[in-house]
Scaffold this motif. Structure first.
Motif, PDB file in Angstrom:
ATOM      1  N   GLN A 169     -11.994  -0.494  -6.185  1.00  0.00           N
ATOM      2  CA  GLN A 169     -12.165   0.235  -6.428  1.00  0.00           C
ATOM      3  C   GLN A 169     -11.696   0.841  -8.018  1.00  0.00           C
ATOM      4  N   HIS A 170     -11.075  -0.592  -8.441  1.00  0.00           N
ATOM      5  CA  HIS A 170      -9.529   0.104  -9.735  1.00  0.00           C
ATOM      6  C   HIS A 170     -10.401  -1.616  -9.993  1.00  0.00           C
ATOM      7  N   ARG A 189     -10.323  -3.339  -1.299  1.00  0.00           N
ATOM      8  CA  ARG A 189     -10.636  -1.455  -1.102  1.00  0.00           C
ATOM      9  C   ARG A 189     -10.495  -1.024  -2.241  1.00  0.00           C
ATOM     10  N   GLU A 190      -8.830  -1.415  -2.430  1.00  0.00           N
ATOM     11  CA  GLU A 190      -8.400  -0.211  -3.452  1.00  0.00           C
ATOM     12  C   GLU A 190      -8.680  -1.036  -4.580  1.00  0.00           C
ATOM     13  N   MET A 191      -8.640  -2.638  -4.690  1.00  0.00           N
ATOM     14  CA  MET A 191      -8.350  -3.521  -5.944  1.00  0.00           C
ATOM     15  C   MET A 191      -9.367  -3.719  -6.454  1.00  0.00           C
ATOM     16  N   ASP A 243      -7.926  -2.437   3.606  1.00  0.00           N
ATOM     17  CA  ASP A 243      -7.793  -1.933   2.259  1.00  0.00           C
ATOM     18  C   ASP A 243      -6.996  -2.174   1.219  1.00  0.00           C
ATOM     19  N   LEU A 244      -6.591  -3.154   1.045  1.00  0.00           N
ATOM     20  CA  LEU A 244      -6.033  -3.892  -0.131  1.00  0.00           C
ATOM     21  C   LEU A 244      -7.478  -4.311  -1.103  1.00  0.00           C
ATOM     22  N   MET A 268       0.584  -1.044   0.372  1.00  0.00           N
ATOM     23  CA  MET A 268      -0.143   0.486   0.067  1.00  0.00           C
ATOM     24  C   MET A 268       0.575   1.666  -0.106  1.00  0.00           C
ATOM     25  N   LEU A 297      -1.146  -1.402  -6.647  1.00  0.00           N
ATOM     26  CA  LEU A 297      -1.976  -1.274  -7.526  1.00  0.00           C
ATOM     27  C   LEU A 297      -1.014  -1.070  -9.154  1.00  0.00           C
ATOM     28  N   HIS A 353       0.618   5.733  -7.894  1.00  0.00           N
ATOM     29  CA  HIS A 353       0.004   4.470  -7.170  1.00  0.00           C
ATOM     30  C   HIS A 353       0.527   3.640  -6.252  1.00  0.00           C
ATOM     31  N   THR A 354      -0.127   2.785  -5.377  1.00  0.00           N
ATOM     32  CA  THR A 354       0.238   1.802  -4.556  1.00  0.00           C
ATOM     33  C   THR A 354       0.892   0.972  -5.200  1.00  0.00           C
TER      34      THR A 354
END
Length: 199
Positions: free
Chosen positions: A71-72, A67-69, A64-65, A30, A41, A37-38
């Motif tokens: 979201q994309h 959620r980010e994945m 958190d990971l 993250m 990501l 970008h992380t």
């Protein structure tokens, strides 16, 4: 035999990266790279650029990971046994994508691999390679592509045995690439900056 998916991308992102932060407070996947970008990501985007059909394997306690994945637009797969070793994440993903003719297995902490390298591995698999591995200046790196030929053996891996165990005795088609990113994983904070000399 034909399969509904020619080749699937697997991004292994379920590790804890304890070398990055011994306290466990900072998740290396993250952390932000210079492009904003992380780490995870960037790794995922590079893989999806070539293989739209892909899955990101994460551990259950990393919301958190996830959620980010999501979201994309990435499909995430929660591996409940992730802490038992990399093999659990890999076999979890393989069992979830059994309709694939092959897989390119990438690591979530290797954000500098170029899509052109992944495309070259994919091309090698499509042209009959059982295993395709990238080589930069004589050194083999990641990601690695596998056809179904080695699926039974891959599914038998356990603990910290990764696909490297299969590579050690299999016939590997090497793919020469101009991409130092295949050798550069993020283990410590300094690794977040890709050495310009290696570009």
């Amino acid at each position: 035999m034909s399969f509904s998916v020619p080749c699937t991308g697997i991004l292994l992102a379920a590790g804890r990266g304890r070398r990055y932060d011994l306290s466990g407070a900072s998740d290396k996947l993250m952390q932000l790279l210079p492009d904003g970008h992380t780490v995870a990501l960037s790794s995922a985007l590079n893989l999806r650029a070539v293989l739209p059909d892909m899955v990101v394997v994460v551990r259950p306690d990393n919301p958190d990971l996830v959620r980010e994945m999501e979201q994309h637009g990435f499909r995430t797969l929660i591996c409940e046994a992730a802490d038992t070793g990399m093999a659990a994440s890999l076999t979890c993903a393989l069992r979830d994508t059994m309709d694939s003719a092959g897989w390119i297995i990438a690591l979530g902490d290797m954000p500098f691999v170029r899509p052109v390298t992944i495309a070259a591995l994919h091309h090698s698999l499509l042209n009959g390679a059982d295993i395709a591995a990238p080589v930069f200046q004589g050194r083999r790196g990641n990601p690695v592509g596998f056809s179904r030929t080695h699926l039974p053996e891959l599914l038998q891996l356990s603990g910290d045995q990764g696909a490297r165990h299969v590579l050690s005795h299999a016939n590997v088609t090497t793919v020469n690439v101009d991409d130092a990113g295949i050798l550069h994983d993020v283990d410590v904070p300094a690794d977040l900056i890709f050495p310009s000399a290696a570009c």
